[in-house]
Enzyme design. Structure first.
Site, short mmCIF file in Angstrom:
data_model
loop_
_atom_site.label_atom_id
_atom_site.label_comp_id
_atom_site.label_asym_id
_atom_site.label_seq_id
_atom_site.Cartn_x
_atom_site.Cartn_y
_atom_site.Cartn_z
N LYS A 184 67.90 66.17 36.25
CA LYS A 184 67.10 66.30 37.47
C LYS A 184 66.00 67.36 37.30
O LYS A 184 65.97 68.07 36.30
CB LYS A 184 68.00 66.66 38.65
CG LYS A 184 69.23 65.79 38.80
CD LYS A 184 68.94 64.45 39.43
CE LYS A 184 70.25 63.67 39.60
NZ LYS A 184 70.09 62.34 40.15
C1 LIG Z 1 71.45 61.81 40.66
C2 LIG Z 1 71.58 60.97 41.87
C3 LIG Z 1 72.64 61.09 42.78
C4 LIG Z 1 73.85 61.94 42.64
O1 LIG Z 1 73.97 62.75 41.64
P1 LIG Z 1 75.27 63.48 41.05
O2 LIG Z 1 75.35 63.00 39.66
O3 LIG Z 1 76.46 63.16 41.88
O4 LIG Z 1 74.91 64.91 41.16
C5 LIG Z 1 72.60 60.32 43.92
N1 LIG Z 1 71.59 59.47 44.17
C6 LIG Z 1 70.57 59.32 43.33
C7 LIG Z 1 69.48 58.38 43.69
C8 LIG Z 1 70.53 60.05 42.14
O5 LIG Z 1 69.52 59.86 41.27
#
Ligand SMILES: *Cc1c(COP(=O)(O)O)cnc(C)c1O
Length: 373
Positions: A184
């Site tokens: 992220k």
């Molecule tokens: C990364 C992501 C999440 C959740 O991420 P975790 O891996 O649980 O921290 C949820 N929704 C979207 C669209 C994502 O890209």
């Protein structure tokens, strides 16, 4: 031109420096590894950065979505209208509460929930909307807000995104969830945060992430069902350090995206992410392209891999995943825009320290693989 094999280029890679190392070490040396001072500090700094009233840090974006849905009252038998073009976590979180994710198709340009389709999916059981700011594009919320139901924003891909009025995604007063997995915009290793428009929901989320403990009671008194969705002080310290240089992290991603746009411009039939328009700004999370229709996507990914370049089908349509087909009886053809996009989109290597020559190599390799070089 050749697609000569070079050093492998990964899909994603966090950018961590000395400040991050120092911050983590300081927590380790303090001996207080969880529920220490870094938690509230991280929450306050993050809420401030977004322009939200307050925030609750949790162990993942998924955990944040789960607690945010609970906080707005989603429960047994409810329906939540959401996008089938998302990471599976957004729909899964609805199912955790024995509610049903009701999908509505996406806009073909922004790839976010089509507000008309979302409105058409509302029934008397609809309890909330769960729009997803997919690939960091700010989803259109005003038409949903006009329907007067709670909104939980999946902003897990949208840190750094803003609306035409300049306000950040997550600042509209709804519960909005960000995530900090290492791919992220910023990372805490694993982690997430729910930003909120009011303290009431924060009290509930803070309690439920910590086994349902009442904030001011003796530590073994639990007045509601809870979970262990805590984020450690180690992770919070890392988050604080990343947040301090978020502008730099975001600017580097934007630079990489611009370089990709230029490098890929000559490939015929390739569709690039929609450019910023009307004042809205994307928070760059991934660089996805839609392959020309008729191209074998899986073979393309494999051919790129042989050239040392990671890429990924991103994202598959949620309603067509086997679990969702079996559980809810979904079939191909229900959401034509999502299905078309999901069948053609691939994510290319994308991270802040991706170098110009690597970007050019990715573009050259893709042209070779598509028979255009
Ligand atoms: C990364 C992501 C999440 C959740 O991420 P975790 O891996 O649980 O921290 C949820 N929704 C979207 C669209 C994502 O890209």
């Amino acid at each position: 031109m050749s697609g000569a094999v070079g050093d492998p280029i990964p899909l994603a890679r966090p950018w961590l420096g000395g400040a991050e190392e120092e911050a983590v070490l300081a927590v380790l040396r303090s001996g207080q590894l969880s529920l220490g001072p870094r938690l509230a500090e991280f929450e306050q700094l993050f809420a401030q950065r977004i322009g939200a009233r307050c925030a609750s840090a949790v162990s993942s974006g998924t955990a944040g979505l789960h607690l945010a849905l609970r906080a707005v009252g989603v429960g047994d038998g409810d329906e939540v209208v959401t996008s089938p073009f998302s990471f599976v976590a957004s729909a899964n979180a609805v199912i955790y509460e024995r509610a049903r994710p009701v999908f509505a198709d996406i806009d073909p340009i922004t790839l976010t929930l089509d507000p008309d389709a979302a409105a058409a999916a509302v029934t008397e059981r609809t309890r909330a909307f769960l729009p997803v700011h997919i690939f960091g594009w700010p989803a259109e919320l005003e038409p949903l807000e006009a329907l007067g139901m709670p909104i939980v924003e999946d902003a897990c891909e949208a840190l750094g995104a803003s609306y035409a009025d300049g306000r950040a995604v997550g600042s509209r007063g709804h519960a909005a969830v960000f995530a900090f997995y290492p791919n992220k915009q910023m990372t805490t290793g694993e982690g997430g945060i729910v930003v909120l428009g009011g303290e009431g929901l924060k009290a509930q989320i803070d309690s439920e992430r910590n086994q349902g403990r009442a904030p001011n009671m003796d530590w073994l008194d639990h007045d509601r069902l809870g979970f262990n969705y805590r984020l450690s002080d180690i992770a919070c310290a890392l988050g604080i350090a990343q947040l301090a240089r978020l502008d730099e992290l975001l600017a580097a991603r934007t630079t990489v995206a611009s370089a990709y746009r230029e490098a890929l411009a000559g490939i015929e039939g390739l569709e690039l992410p929609c450019p910023d328009a009307g004042g809205a700004v994307r928070g760059w999370f991934v660089f996805t392209v839609l392959l020309p229709r008729g191209v074998d996507r899986d073979a393309t990914i494999e051919a790129l891999r042989e050239l040392g370049i990671a890429s990924k089908a991103y994202l598959p349509a949620i309603h067509l995943m086997s679990f969702y087909r079996e559980r809810f009886g979904h079939r191909p053809g229900e959401f034509p825009v999502t299905e078309d996009v999901a069948a053609r989109s691939i994510a290319l290597p994308f991270f802040p320290q991706l170098r110009e020559e690597q970007i050019e190599r990715v573009a050259r390799s893709l042209a070779v693989v598509l028979g255009q070089a």
